[in-house]
Design an enzyme around this catalytic site. Structure first.
Site, short mmCIF file in Angstrom:
data_model
loop_
_atom_site.label_atom_id
_atom_site.label_comp_id
_atom_site.label_asym_id
_atom_site.label_seq_id
_atom_site.Cartn_x
_atom_site.Cartn_y
_atom_site.Cartn_z
N CYS A 74 0.56 -0.81 0.15
CA CYS A 74 0.24 -0.06 -0.05
C CYS A 74 0.64 1.30 -0.26
O CYS A 74 0.78 2.82 -0.61
CB CYS A 74 -0.71 -0.07 1.38
SG CYS A 74 -0.28 -0.08 2.97
N HIS A 111 -2.12 11.50 16.09
CA HIS A 111 -2.36 10.64 14.75
C HIS A 111 -1.50 10.15 14.10
O HIS A 111 -0.12 10.40 13.49
CB HIS A 111 -2.84 11.95 13.62
CG HIS A 111 -3.63 10.31 12.15
ND1 HIS A 111 -4.73 10.57 11.73
CD2 HIS A 111 -2.50 10.89 11.02
CE1 HIS A 111 -4.49 9.88 10.67
NE2 HIS A 111 -3.51 10.77 9.85
N HIS A 114 -4.70 5.28 9.50
CA HIS A 114 -5.81 4.00 9.68
C HIS A 114 -5.95 2.52 10.10
O HIS A 114 -4.87 1.91 9.17
CB HIS A 114 -6.96 4.55 8.49
CG HIS A 114 -7.07 5.99 8.11
ND1 HIS A 114 -6.06 7.17 7.93
CD2 HIS A 114 -7.85 6.56 8.72
CE1 HIS A 114 -6.64 8.03 8.16
NE2 HIS A 114 -7.75 8.14 8.71
N ASP A 118 -8.17 -5.43 5.46
CA ASP A 118 -7.40 -6.12 4.57
C ASP A 118 -6.94 -6.49 5.01
O ASP A 118 -5.86 -6.84 3.86
CB ASP A 118 -7.64 -5.20 3.15
CG ASP A 118 -7.38 -4.27 3.06
OD1 ASP A 118 -6.44 -3.71 4.44
OD2 ASP A 118 -6.74 -3.56 2.37
N ARG A 127 -5.25 -4.74 8.64
CA ARG A 127 -4.05 -4.01 8.45
C ARG A 127 -3.90 -2.65 8.77
O ARG A 127 -4.57 -1.52 9.00
CB ARG A 127 -4.23 -3.51 6.71
CG ARG A 127 -2.98 -3.10 6.35
CD ARG A 127 -3.02 -2.77 4.68
NE ARG A 127 -4.10 -2.12 4.23
CZ ARG A 127 -4.04 -1.13 3.80
NH1 ARG A 127 -3.21 0.10 3.77
NH2 ARG A 127 -5.52 -0.66 2.76
N CYS A 129 -2.72 0.66 8.86
CA CYS A 129 -2.04 1.67 8.12
C CYS A 129 -1.15 3.01 8.22
O CYS A 129 -1.79 3.46 8.41
CB CYS A 129 -2.38 2.22 6.50
SG CYS A 129 -1.82 2.75 5.27
#
Length: 140
Positions: A74, A111, A114, A118, A127, A129
């Site tokens: 990704c 932060h 996310h 998947d 996952r 990310c």
């Protein structure tokens, strides 16, 4: 500071936005404090698979073990599991016309990225990310 040089909640509460800007690089501040995102395939940890623990750049809290990192393709570091059940806080994110689950550091509120459903089915199926600029690897 807590053990492992993790900022305490009291220390975090005393930090002003100027203090955060002084502690972090411009990219780290943008991501951790302003909920930014680094461009895909540009982060330091995208293709790093060294052994260790990934910690929050904001407060040094432990977030992920390297054993749970995987190559998702990704463009961001991906993990299928957090280091413990309380390391991250998940919040619905409806920004940018999307419906996602944001993950932040439970300790400092920074932060991180996310979480998506998947991930590898043979493990957790999720996952995480994560922006490279929001974490650092403590090698073991």
């Amino acid at each position: 500071m807590l053990s492992d040089n993790v900022l305490t909640p009291d220390e975090i509460a005393q930090l002003t936005e100027q203090d955060w800007q002084n502690r972090l690089t411009a990219d780290e501040y943008y991501i951790l404090r302003q909920k930014g995102t680094e461009r895909a395939f540009t982060g330091l940890y995208t293709d790093v698979f060294d052994k260790g623990v990934y910690r929050c750049k904001g407060c040094n809290a432990k977030l992920f073990d390297s054993d749970n990192k995987f190559h998702s393709g990704c463009g961001w570091p991906s993990f299928d599991k957090t280091i413990n059940d309380t390391a991250l806080t998940e919040t619905l994110d409806l920004s940018h016309g999307m419906r996602r689950i944001e993950v932040t550091c439970t300790n400092c509120g920074g932060h991180l990225g996310h979480v998506f459903p998947d991930g590898p089915r043979e493990t957790t199926g999720v996952r995480y990310c994560i922006n490279s600029a929001s974490i650092h690897l403590e090698n073991q």
